[in-house]
Design an enzyme around this catalytic site. Structure first.
Site, PDB file in Angstrom:
ATOM      1  N   HIS A  13     -12.915   7.039  -1.132  1.00 58.69           N
ATOM      2  CA  HIS A  13     -12.225   6.457  -2.304  1.00 58.69           C
ATOM      3  C   HIS A  13     -12.839   7.059  -3.565  1.00 58.69           C
ATOM      4  O   HIS A  13     -13.979   6.747  -3.917  1.00 58.69           O
ATOM      5  CB  HIS A  13     -12.377   4.932  -2.330  1.00 58.69           C
ATOM      6  N   HIS A  15     -12.033   8.736  -7.735  1.00 56.30           N
ATOM      7  CA  HIS A  15     -11.195   9.119  -8.883  1.00 56.30           C
ATOM      8  C   HIS A  15     -11.780  10.376  -9.514  1.00 56.30           C
ATOM      9  O   HIS A  15     -12.962  10.379  -9.884  1.00 56.30           O
ATOM     10  CB  HIS A  15     -11.171   8.001  -9.928  1.00 56.30           C
ATOM     11  N   LEU A  16     -10.966  11.416  -9.620  1.00 53.59           N
ATOM     12  CA  LEU A  16     -11.427  12.662 -10.240  1.00 53.59           C
ATOM     13  C   LEU A  16     -10.832  12.872 -11.625  1.00 53.59           C
ATOM     14  O   LEU A  16     -11.344  13.668 -12.400  1.00 53.59           O
ATOM     15  CB  LEU A  16     -11.069  13.862  -9.352  1.00 53.59           C
ATOM     16  N   ASN A  41      -4.085   7.534  -9.559  1.00 54.23           N
ATOM     17  CA  ASN A  41      -3.745   6.790 -10.778  1.00 54.23           C
ATOM     18  C   ASN A  41      -3.935   7.626 -12.040  1.00 54.23           C
ATOM     19  O   ASN A  41      -4.687   7.284 -12.938  1.00 54.23           O
ATOM     20  CB  ASN A  41      -4.527   5.472 -10.862  1.00 54.23           C
ATOM     21  N   LYS A  99      -1.381   4.594  -1.847  1.00 55.46           N
ATOM     22  CA  LYS A  99      -2.218   3.585  -2.481  1.00 55.46           C
ATOM     23  C   LYS A  99      -1.347   2.529  -3.140  1.00 55.46           C
ATOM     24  O   LYS A  99      -0.473   2.857  -3.950  1.00 55.46           O
ATOM     25  CB  LYS A  99      -3.108   4.262  -3.537  1.00 55.46           C
ATOM     26  N   HIS A 136      -5.475  -1.744  -3.298  1.00 55.90           N
ATOM     27  CA  HIS A 136      -6.262  -2.425  -4.324  1.00 55.90           C
ATOM     28  C   HIS A 136      -5.900  -3.896  -4.191  1.00 55.90           C
ATOM     29  O   HIS A 136      -4.818  -4.310  -4.602  1.00 55.90           O
ATOM     30  CB  HIS A 136      -5.940  -1.896  -5.728  1.00 55.90           C
ATOM     31  N   HIS A 174     -12.684  -0.893  -1.865  1.00 55.72           N
ATOM     32  CA  HIS A 174     -13.749  -1.462  -2.709  1.00 55.72           C
ATOM     33  C   HIS A 174     -13.841  -2.987  -2.594  1.00 55.72           C
ATOM     34  O   HIS A 174     -13.605  -3.715  -3.552  1.00 55.72           O
ATOM     35  CB  HIS A 174     -13.610  -1.043  -4.171  1.00 55.72           C
ATOM     36  N   ASP A 247     -15.521   4.813  -5.057  1.00 57.90           N
ATOM     37  CA  ASP A 247     -14.723   4.381  -6.209  1.00 57.90           C
ATOM     38  C   ASP A 247     -15.315   4.925  -7.498  1.00 57.90           C
ATOM     39  O   ASP A 247     -15.169   4.313  -8.561  1.00 57.90           O
ATOM     40  CB  ASP A 247     -14.588   2.855  -6.258  1.00 57.90           C
ATOM     41  N   ALA A 263     -12.509  -0.200 -17.144  1.00 57.07           N
ATOM     42  CA  ALA A 263     -13.151  -0.561 -15.886  1.00 57.07           C
ATOM     43  C   ALA A 263     -13.407   0.697 -15.072  1.00 57.07           C
ATOM     44  O   ALA A 263     -12.513   1.522 -14.905  1.00 57.07           O
ATOM     45  CB  ALA A 263     -12.253  -1.504 -15.095  1.00 57.07           C
TER      46      ALA A 263
END
Ligand code: NCD
Ligand code: ZN
Length: 344
Positions: A13, A15-16, A41, A99, A136, A174, A247, A263
């Site tokens: 999991h 985020h790039l 996202n 997702k 999520h 998460h 995450d 966040a």
């Protein structure tokens, strides 16, 4: 010096982001992890196989020479996702799943799902094509307390989904509560969960005692200590349903240290060391390898990595800031010590 060799881990999991931020985020993760499930996202969200492959090519362009990194793309599930898109996703080795973001639950989730019930045909297609659903798991109703949102999502949505689609592969991402641990443990073997470093190492005191600490603010929000302990027990138990997903979620310092901060914790620069810290605090470093490098691959029915990495017991301090093309970023655990370090 004590050392520990484990198979090269995967991050299930991550985020790039996109654009110039990839110059920072891709090398940081690729230095440690072989595979990573890349979250969709972005603005606009990555909703199609075609868009995911374009995004993947941008990521690959930032992988340093000589490094083997395999991004596995998650597509963003919306009310408009079609069965054809699911069939295409199933046929593409670079796409790992869809997702589900409840609309408004977290960063860039405005395009997310407003009615989980309305997804039934799509979930049926995912079950049929054996495409995993990554979730999520938080409701967004204004009358539900932020600390209860994961539990209520499980009761309202996840239990019905797993009853109706028992062969759907589902990852609750998460996880943050004892309720999530119980749900995953009691569900069948098609249900698993990822765990972040911050939810294993911290609880809501670390967010709120002595002042608000924006760099420990992520969603789902840190919970009380009894929930943290339930997560810790799950990770330490060696149950293969619980595995690594950082995450890691980069936001520049100016977006975190402000009146309405974003966040997300950027844990990538110290990711494997943070998990080593957790397992070593509990005298359970022998559990790190399966958690970080085994169970996730098994769940996704992918081969375990055969290369290895070496960690050495050598105290070091996480940087106060990381420079990026769009401004400085404060990593998770900034300025604090860790006992184990990746060699090399
Ligand atoms: C993530 C982000 O910034 O994209 N933030 C977070 O707090 N975890 C989104 C997410 O995974 O919820
Ligand atoms: Zn995330």
């Amino acid at each position: 010096m004590q050392s520990l060799t484990i198979p090269r881990p995967d991050d299930w999991h991550l985020h790039l982001r996109d654009g110039a931020m990839l110059q920072t985020t891709v090398p940081a993760t690729a230095a440690v992890f072989h595979r990573a499930v890349v979250m969709p996202n972005l603005v606009p969200p990555v909703t199609t196989v075609e868009a995911a492959l374009t995004y993947r090519a941008q990521i690959m362009a930032e992988v340093p020479a000589g490094v083997r990194f395999n991004p596995l793309m998650a597509l963003y599930l919306t009310a408009d996702t079609t069965s054809e898109e699911i069939a295409q996703a199933a046929a593409n080795q670079h796409v790992i799943g869809f997702k589900l973001y409840p609309s408004g639950a977290t960063t860039n989730s405005a395009a997310g799902v407003k009615s989980v019930e309305a997804l039934a045909p799509v979930l049926g297609a995912m079950q049929e094509h054996q495409v995993p659903l990554l979730v999520h798991g938080e409701v967004t109703d204004s009358d539900i307390d932020i600390f209860d949102r994961e539990r209520v999502f499980i009761e309202r949505h996840l239990i019905p989904i797993t009853e109706r689609f028992p062969n759907l592969k589902l990852v609750l991402e998460h996880i943050t509560t004892a309720d999530a641990v119980e749900f995953v443990k009691n569900a069948n073997s098609n249900v698993a969960a990822t765990m972040t470093p911050q939810h294993l190492l911290m609880n809501r005191n670390d967010l709120l005692v002595g002042g608000i600490r924006p760099h420990n603010y992520c969603l789902p929000i840190l919970k009380r200590q009894s929930h943290q302990q339930a997560l810790q027990q799950a990770a330490l138990s060696g149950n293969p349903k619980f595995f690594l997903g950082t995450d890691s979620a980069p936001h520049v310092q100016a977006s975190k240290e402000t009146a309405c901060g974003c966040a997300g914790c950027y844990s990538a620069p110290a990711a494997i060391e943070l998990y080593a810290e957790f397992f070593s605090q509990h005298n359970a470093l022998d559990k790190l390898a399966d958690f970080a490098s085994g169970y996730g691959a098994d769940f996704y029915q992918l081969p375990r990595n055969t290369e290895t990495i070496e960690l050495v017991q050598q105290p070091w301090t996480v940087a106060e800031t990381v420079d990026t093309a769009t401004g400085p970023m404060v990593p998770y655990w900034a300025g604090a010590d860790l006992q184990w370090k990746l060699r090399g």
